[in-house]
Design an enzyme around this catalytic site. Structure first.
Site, PDB file in Angstrom:
ATOM      1  N   CYS A  16     -13.375 -14.296 -57.471  1.00 25.12           N
ATOM      2  CA  CYS A  16     -12.314 -14.198 -58.469  1.00 25.12           C
ATOM      3  C   CYS A  16     -12.444 -15.311 -59.514  1.00 25.12           C
ATOM      4  O   CYS A  16     -13.381 -15.302 -60.301  1.00 25.12           O
ATOM      5  CB  CYS A  16     -10.942 -14.194 -57.797  1.00 25.12           C
ATOM      6  SG  CYS A  16      -9.638 -13.548 -58.862  1.00 25.12           S
ATOM      7  N   HIS A  76     -11.034 -10.335 -53.334  1.00 26.73           N
ATOM      8  CA  HIS A  76     -10.478 -11.133 -52.247  1.00 26.73           C
ATOM      9  C   HIS A  76     -10.585 -10.323 -50.962  1.00 26.73           C
ATOM     10  O   HIS A  76     -10.533  -9.094 -50.969  1.00 26.73           O
ATOM     11  CB  HIS A  76      -9.016 -11.465 -52.519  1.00 26.73           C
ATOM     12  CG  HIS A  76      -8.806 -12.369 -53.695  1.00 26.73           C
ATOM     13  ND1 HIS A  76      -9.187 -13.689 -53.683  1.00 26.73           N
ATOM     14  CD2 HIS A  76      -8.264 -12.131 -54.914  1.00 26.73           C
ATOM     15  CE1 HIS A  76      -8.873 -14.238 -54.848  1.00 26.73           C
ATOM     16  NE2 HIS A  76      -8.325 -13.317 -55.608  1.00 26.73           N
TER      17      HIS A  76
END
Length: 497
Positions: free
Chosen positions: A337, A438
């Site tokens: 991310c 994630h």
């Protein structure tokens, strides 16, 4: 005040301190009641955390409530945590209501906004109780924080408004447990004290009979029942709400992968690394401000709530130089991310969404650049991961990011998501890769592929979901054994068929 005829069968677990075990106990109670055949829903009015999850309705909630939903056999929903605060500075946070970003606010602005927040909280609570036999509610911090009493929506303010009975838990492993419980009760108003139906003592080591005089004293002085003493459960694992759990390198054992994760100032979703912390062949170390990177096989740049500022933080600590040195010696680097965004050529924030408007030069390890945009990307995903020499592996996870990434490297994506959507890239030399996902280590196939890419060979990959299930069942079993569950069910208003 809500209509008391609509008051749900419910219970609220509040803590004498932060990290008293509220999240874990709520998960355990959800599972214990669900196993009895009741339809249970978890709820936390307000959560402040940078660990979050994507819900089935496309919203964002705290990860603790997602785990509690699993304990209930439910998909996580934005009603389970209607207000999520994600700190982006020391005095401000992104305010998320009903799963969607409202705006950034400082503490005083948010205080003025709380009356609107309370209405959203009560509406979510009403919707949950409409399909549940009971709702298990988690408080935040401590109800005895006097400076936060006015306009409270997270603890007794909510409990009073929604007419919910309360149990207070304290962690005896911290010390001072009787002072914590007695003092917390003493600092509450008369109506709030009447709402407290009992105490739970958590994480006790030793012979519980030696604690009995203190339990008798507490019940005599407060008039409140001690519902039980839960033992310290060694090796229990459920995702932390916010604190980063340390694990140091343990030695020079053969076939052990050494991993370093720098703890940036606004690290988000560090629960991504829990499958690695629990893996018997992985030694992971979280390196903090002012510390140097030890020799390792893999460096992982984590997610961040404020990517450009945390990129400055990386450089201020000299960690960028450590990454370049690591690569010169043939080590591997991964970004998740915000960490993925840092690995690119440039980071642009023309609207000043995360910090001051402007652009920052990235680490230049991937041929991509990222532009921050107002609409946050929230997706629960699955797909196929293809790392060099590893074939195809199933990958699952979730996206929570505001950036849109472009670049030539995306012509050959690392991951193909459902709907033929690309994600992630790998460098031409195969030493660096990044992804927005994630939870990328949670599926055994993806975890194996990544660890083998990073040089760990011929090992079993534990099923992380089974590990989480084991943790939920362990705390539920302990509650069944050590707590007065009949009394707790009486407080909630549940009757066993």
């Amino acid at each position: 005040m809500t209509d008391k005829t609509l008051s749900p069968r419910s219970i609220m677990i509040q803590g004498a301190t932060s990290d008293a075990g509220k999240s874990v106990l709520c998960a355990g109670l959800c599972r214990a009641l669900t196993r009895r055949g009741f339809k249970i829903a978890p709820f936390k009015p307000q959560n402040m955390a940078l660990n979050s999850a994507v819900t089935v309705d496309g919203g964002e909630i705290g990860r603790a409530q997602a785990v509690q939903a699993q304990a209930c056999g439910l998909e996580p929903h934005s009603d389970m945590n209607p207000v999520l605060l994600k700190p982006n500075t020391d005095i401000g946070a992104q305010v998320i209501v009903n799963g969607k970003v409202v705006k950034d606010m400082d503490a005083r602005s948010y205080h003025d906004y709380k009356p609107k927040v309370m209405q959203a909280i009560l509406s979510s609570f009403e919707r949950l109780k409409s399909f549940s036999d009971a709702v298990v509610v988690e408080g935040a911090g401590s109800p005895a924080e006097i400076n936060l009493r006015e306009g409270d929506v997270a603890n007794m303010g909510f409990a009073e408004e929604a007419d919910v009975p309360v149990v207070i838990v304290a962690d005896i492993d911290r010390g001072g447990v009787f002072a914590h419980l007695y003092g917390t009760l003493a600092l509450l108003s008369e109506s709030e004290q009447a709402r407290v139906k009992g105490f739970i003592i958590n994480r006790f080591r030793g012979d519980v009979t030696l604690l009995q005089p203190g339990l008798d004293w507490l019940e005599e002085k407060t008039g409140k029942k001690v519902l039980g003493v839960l033992p310290y459960l060694h090796g229990l694992h459920l995702e932390a709400e916010d604190a980063v759990a340390d694990q140091q390198f343990t030695g020079e054992e053969a076939n052990v992968l050494k991993v370093v994760v720098p703890v940036v100032s606004r690290i988000s979703n560090h629960t991504d690394f829990d499958p690695l912390r629990l893996h018997p062949n992985v030694d992971i170390r979280f390196v903090r401000k002012g510390e140097e990177f030890p020799a390792c096989d893999l460096i992982i740049l984590p997610g961040s709530k404020n990517t450009r500022s945390d990129l400055d933080f990386v450089r201020a600590n000299g960690w960028d130089r450590a990454v370049y040195r690591h690569l010169r010696f043939g080590g591997k680097v991964m970004g998740i991310c915000g960490g993925y965004q840092m690995l690119g050529e440039m980071l642009h924030d023309p609207l000043g969404l995360e910090s001051a408007a402007g652009s920052s030069k990235g680490l230049g390890l991937l041929d991509i650049e990222t532009t921050m945009e107002p609409d946050k990307q929230l997706h629960r995903v699955s797909g196929v991961l293809r790392l060099p020499g590893q074939g195809s592996a199933t990958v699952t996870g979730y996206e929570i990011h505001a950036g849109i990434t472009t670049g030539k490297a995306l012509e050959h994506p690392l991951i193909t998501l459902e709907g033929d959507r690309p994600d992630g890239v790998i460098s031409d030399d195969g030493l660096v890769f990044g992804t927005y996902l994630h939870g990328v280590f949670e599926h055994p196939e993806a975890c194996r592929a990544i660890l083998e890419w990073a040089s760990l060979k011929d090992v079993e990959i534990p099923d992380y979901n089974e590990t989480r299930e084991d943790g939920i069942n362990r705390i539920a079993n302990a509650m069944d054994e050590h707590l007065d569950m009949d009394y707790i069910m009486q407080v909630i208003g549940l009757k066993q068929a």
